[in-house]
Motif scaffolding. Structure first.
Motif: not given
Length: 450
Positions: A336-364
């Motif tokens: 549903h966008s003009d993003f290629s598969r690699p672009t979508a994977a990198w973009l969403l993977g980065f978002f997932a990484f950032m949320i997970g980074a919050g888990a590393v810094w804050s167990s709460e």
């Protein structure tokens, strides 16, 4: 937004490839990490029997439903539920089923990657001789920046695989890693049974003691069944969308659920002989894998190699699951966008990484809020919506047509279950989760589940 034409939708190269990928998705840390400590905390063998019953009665019907939804519409989870509802003359708003499942699966990935990063670090520590040192399991996992680096490394591997597409990435990895996984699992289990307290482990896992059963045993078993079989997270709808129309969904689903359950049981036979050999409490909880076992490996002959191999096995289980968790979201964005598969994977993977980074810094934040939101709210809600959608919203004739290869008996069991058995069961789990979060578990205590 641009949509991918139906003719461009990818397909598995064979039913065997689909089975391996789906089993790889289902067989994850839930089998090697969560199942043993859930068994230990909830009555041992009685929990195992109740768990198997929950897989058959609840998880299997939802698995069949999800694969059927995806195969029918040949689109992402969100688009598939919308399309199927419209074909049935229902509101397009039933796409909420896909939205909830996709959101739940994506949030699971964010914290799953953090745990998988620790698994990678422990595997490296083992092979580097770390288990022979005091607290050597943490040789490569000390400090928040190091933990963040392992989380980033695991997410990077996940992104690179998903970015390569269905056949060039996900399918190739599954067809290579899953046979290796089973060889390593069987090898480590044989070693554990020979070297450890095999008799005690077998008795613990397979001799029911129903005096240990409480209401919480049923709650835990049902939650573990859904967590382990990978339902309600958009994975199986997405993987089902890549299936050809001649694939027997019923028999494939039974094979996937059976393989996943077998791995969980074999994992128990791999871990508990060692646990009983050294006198560790089998109800040690989550620390069983990351605290108790590394200490055991430190005192075992060739413990570094055995320990490294154990965590390498867990890494394989984690990566085959993580790519499926990311794929569900990438499929929708690519569609549903003009993003290629690699672009979508990198973009969403980065978002997932950032949320997970919050888990590393804050167990709460990570261990409490995100884990609760995904595991205790969105996944049960997604399973409930899938059951209601296929049992009450979509006409029975349409579901029978999609499951035309299934026997009359299997289809009757499936439809009765998603209509009358699964919704109240998952609704009960969802209610208890909300009660524990916002009401101090008062309802659960009144029901004897506190």
């Amino acid at each position: 937004m641009a949509a991918v034409p139906a003719g461009q939708h990818a397909h598995w190269s064979s039913r065997f490839a689909f089975i391996l990928a789906a089993v790889g998705s289902a067989v994850g840390l839930g089998n090697l990490w969560r199942f043993p400590f859930q068994t230990g905390e909830n009555g041992g063998s009685a929990f195992v029997l109740i768990y198997i019953g929950c897989v058959v009665l609840f998880a299997l019907p939802v698995l069949i439903a999800e694969i059927a939804i995806g195969r029918h519409a040949q689109q992402s989870a969100i688009s598939s539920t919308r399309k199927m509802a419209q074909e049935a003359g229902k509101s397009a708003n039933w796409a909420i089923v896909g939205w909830v499942c996709t959101a739940g699966g994506f949030l699971v990935l964010t914290t799953y990657s953090v745990i998988a990063g620790q698994v990678m670090a422990y595997a490296a520590s083992g092979f580097a001789g770390g288990f022979a040192q005091p607290d050597g399991a943490n040789l490569f996992y000390q400090g928040e920046f190091i933990q963040l680096a392992w989380h980033a490394g695991f997410m990077l591997i996940t992104i690179l695989i998903v970015a390569r597409g269905l056949k060039g990435g996900i399918e190739q990895v599954a067809t290579f890693l899953m046979p290796l996984f089973f060889v390593m699992l069987i090898g480590l289990t044989i070693y554990s049974l020979i070297s450890g307290a095999a008799g005690e482990a077998i008795t613990y896992l397979f001799t029911p003691d129903f005096t240990a059963v409480t209401g919480n045993t049923f709650v835990a078993a049902l939650g573990q069944a859904f967590f382990s079989v990978s339902v309600a997270s958009a994975i199986m709808i997405t993987y089902g969308s890549y299936l050809s129309k001649d694939t027997n969904i019923g028999s494939s689903s039974i094979l996937i659920a059976s393989a996943d359950t077998a791995v969980a049981l074999i994992a128990g036979l791999m871990i508990f002989p060692i646990v009983f050999m050294v006198g560790i409490d089998p109800g040690a909880g989550m620390g069983l894998i990351f605290t108790a076992l590394p200490a055991v490996f430190a005192d075992m002959p060739a413990g570094n190699i055995i320990g490294g191999a154990f965590f390498a096995l867990a890494f394989i289980a984690a990566i085959t699951s993580s790519i499926s968790l990311l794929e569900g979201t990438v499929a929708f964005v690519e569609e549903h966008s003009d993003f290629s598969r690699p672009t979508a994977a990198w973009l969403l993977g980065f978002f997932a990484f950032m949320i997970g980074a919050g888990a590393v810094w804050s167990s709460e934040f990570g261990g409490v809020f995100v884990d609760w939101l995904s595991g205790s709210f969105l996944l049960p809600l997604g399973g409930l919506l899938v059951a209601v959608f296929t049992g009450w919203v979509i006409p029975k004739a349409l579901m029978r047509d999609e499951l035309s290869h299934a026997s009359n008996g299997l289809f009757a069991f499936f439809h009765f279950s998603v209509k009358f058995i699964v919704p109240p069961a998952i609704g009960f789990i969802l209610l208890l989760g909300l009660d524990a979060k916002f009401n101090g578990g008062n309802i659960g205590s009144l029901l004897g589940l506190g």
